[in-house]
Design a protein around this motif. Structure first.
Motif, PDB file in Angstrom:
ATOM      1  N   SER A  29      77.849  33.891  70.692  1.00  0.00           N
ATOM      2  CA  SER A  29      78.755  32.764  70.854  1.00  0.00           C
ATOM      3  C   SER A  29      79.061  32.450  72.317  1.00  0.00           C
ATOM      4  O   SER A  29      79.435  33.334  73.099  1.00  0.00           O
ATOM      5  N   LEU A  32      83.146  32.375  72.549  1.00  0.00           N
ATOM      6  CA  LEU A  32      83.793  33.680  72.608  1.00  0.00           C
ATOM      7  C   LEU A  32      83.214  34.572  73.699  1.00  0.00           C
ATOM      8  O   LEU A  32      83.785  35.607  74.019  1.00  0.00           O
ATOM      9  N   GLN A  35      79.242  38.573  70.963  1.00  0.00           N
ATOM     10  CA  GLN A  35      78.496  38.525  69.721  1.00  0.00           C
ATOM     11  C   GLN A  35      79.437  38.795  68.552  1.00  0.00           C
ATOM     12  O   GLN A  35      80.354  39.608  68.659  1.00  0.00           O
ATOM     13  N   ARG A  36      79.192  38.087  67.440  1.00  0.00           N
ATOM     14  CA  ARG A  36      80.012  38.301  66.250  1.00  0.00           C
ATOM     15  C   ARG A  36      79.118  38.596  65.061  1.00  0.00           C
ATOM     16  O   ARG A  36      78.050  37.986  64.896  1.00  0.00           O
ATOM     17  N   GLU A  37      79.583  39.513  64.218  1.00  0.00           N
ATOM     18  CA  GLU A  37      78.839  39.888  63.018  1.00  0.00           C
ATOM     19  C   GLU A  37      79.193  38.944  61.870  1.00  0.00           C
ATOM     20  O   GLU A  37      80.373  38.720  61.580  1.00  0.00           O
ATOM     21  N   ILE A  90      83.081  36.470  58.241  1.00  0.00           N
ATOM     22  CA  ILE A  90      83.157  36.823  59.655  1.00  0.00           C
ATOM     23  C   ILE A  90      83.824  38.187  59.786  1.00  0.00           C
ATOM     24  O   ILE A  90      84.972  38.367  59.356  1.00  0.00           O
ATOM     25  N   GLN A  92      85.992  40.761  61.385  1.00  0.00           N
ATOM     26  CA  GLN A  92      87.062  40.699  62.380  1.00  0.00           C
ATOM     27  C   GLN A  92      87.761  42.041  62.552  1.00  0.00           C
ATOM     28  O   GLN A  92      88.893  42.088  63.057  1.00  0.00           O
ATOM     29  N   SER A  95      88.698  42.472  66.147  1.00  0.00           N
ATOM     30  CA  SER A  95      89.163  41.312  66.919  1.00  0.00           C
ATOM     31  C   SER A  95      90.233  40.494  66.206  1.00  0.00           C
ATOM     32  O   SER A  95      90.604  39.429  66.670  1.00  0.00           O
ATOM     33  N   ASP A  99      91.761  37.087  67.521  1.00  0.00           N
ATOM     34  CA  ASP A  99      91.270  35.879  66.853  1.00  0.00           C
ATOM     35  C   ASP A  99      92.404  34.998  66.354  1.00  0.00           C
ATOM     36  O   ASP A  99      92.258  33.771  66.276  1.00  0.00           O
ATOM     37  N   PHE A 116      88.591  31.187  69.118  1.00  0.00           N
ATOM     38  CA  PHE A 116      88.095  31.497  67.781  1.00  0.00           C
ATOM     39  C   PHE A 116      88.181  30.267  66.884  1.00  0.00           C
ATOM     40  O   PHE A 116      87.292  30.010  66.062  1.00  0.00           O
TER      41      PHE A 116
END
Length: 383
Positions: A29, A32, A35-37, A90, A92, A95, A99, A116
């Motif tokens: 991203s 952000l 990286q986000r899973e 997502i 979280q 985070s 977020d 976010f």
């Protein structure tokens, strides 16, 4: 840094989702700067049905909410109580507080919370729409802080979600003050669900009960509001019981005609039974922006109503509609045969029963049954 998915597909991860396809992806991203899973469950027939589009169910707190949501979506769509849908969650776990961060004064998303907010609307959704066949109908689900957070999208002029499933939401004052105003004035169709529990955290239970009472008073045809106070539900246990309730409520019109609907609505309809059936599917199309074939089970339910009320003339239009919707099924020819049979035209009925015999069986209609009908007409009328 260009926003993209790193594909780490892991199909058939969860035993309860044997026929669904679950994928793990890493999203890089720009918003952000991280990286986000993302977890993604594809509908069962997604890869084989390449022309079909699917609603999106976006799950916040995907680290613990994704599996119960995905499991219920898979189950309810299997029984046609909701449309097949793509579920995206997502993660979280590390985070969540950042977020959902909001300004202490105006209580609107700020810093990482604002990032976010923009990440979901400006990066994740466009990327999902680019990579998957999504329809315009979108639902978002959250729990306490994330449930509050997703309501900020309703404060925008054109909300990007159609449905909001709030699991024990921890509303900020700005949401408490504006939610009923926004929903009262909405010109877009909005599905809104709140769940609390009798054993929920006392502060949340009281605030959510007050919000439920306030939203129940809204008079807006574009708002579809539902709520539950789960008996014995704690802040966490209510989640597992509220998710299926929310699905049942939001997609009440979509599901096949129930025995209750049959008794209370079909048999007492002011128009014809066929008009009731056609209107039901027009509503499905208008509400959920989905176009689906009329289910054979619903055709058979209307047939039962015709038989019960002896409105045999209605079989003619039902037969024509059935042939259009399911040309390879024997139901259309069978309905027309019943029309001719009850209107004293045995030759026409005989022809339609013979036609039905050559088509696919459906429900309780079988080839043996068609042979019995044909032989009965021959015996009584010498055909």
């Amino acid at each position: 840094m260009k926003t993209s998915f790193l594909f780490l597909s892991l199909p058939l991860i969860f035993p309860c989702l044997v026929f669904s396809q679950v994928e793990y992806k890493i999203l890089k991203s720009e918003k952000l700067q991280a990286q986000r899973e993302i977890k993604i469950q594809l509908p069962r027939n997604y890869k084989s049905n390449t022309k079909k589009t699917y609603p999106l169910v976006l799950v916040l707190d995907g680290d613990y909410l994704f599996e119960p949501v995905a499991g219920n979506v898979d189950y309810y769509s299997y029984w046609e109580d909701m449309p097949e849908s793509l579920v995206a969650g997502i993660n979280q776990s590390k985070s969540r507080m950042k977020d959902t961060k909001y300004d202490k004064k105006n209580e609107l998303p700020v810093d990482e919370g604002a990032d976010f907010f923009e990440f979901i609307g400006g990066e994740l959704l466009p990327l999902l729409e680019k990579n998957y066949r999504l329809s315009d109908f979108k639902i978002i689900i959250g729990h306490d802080r994330t449930a509050n957070f997703m309501n900020y999208y309703l404060l925008k002029k054109s909300p990007i979600f159609d449905g909001y499933i709030n699991l024990s939401p921890d509303y900020t004052d700005v949401i408490k003050s504006n939610l009923s105003i926004v929903l009262s004035a909405s010109k877009d169709k909005i599905w809104y669900y709140i769940a609390t529990g009798t054993d929920d955290a006392e502060e949340l239970k009281e605030a959510n009960s007050q919000m439920i009472d306030k939203l129940k008073k809204i008079n807006n045809d574009n708002l579809y509001f539902y709520s539950d106070n789960i008996e014995g539900g704690t802040h966490y246990s209510l989640v597992g019981r509220a998710i299926p309730k929310a699905i049942e409520d939001i997609f009440a019109v979509y599901r096949p005609i129930s025995s209750k609907d049959y008794e209370e609505k079909v048999l007492s309809t002011k128009g014809t039974f066929v008009e009731y059936l056609e209107n039901k599917y027009k509503i499905i199309q208008n509400l959920y922006e989905l176009q689906i074939k009329i289910r054979i089970s619903d055709f058979m339910t209307i047939s039962s109503a015709i038989e019960k009320k002896k409105k045999y003339d209605q079989y003619q239009n039902l037969g024509k509609l059935a042939k259009k919707e399911h040309p390879n099924s024997m139901i259309g020819s069978y309905f027309l045969a019943r029309f001719y049979e009850e209107n004293g035209r045995p030759k026409k009925a005989h022809k339609e029963y013979r036609s039905a015999f050559s088509l696919n069986e459906a429900s309780y209609l079988t080839k043996d049954m068609m042979i019995e009908k044909i032989n009965s007409l021959k015996e009584h009328f010498g055909l």
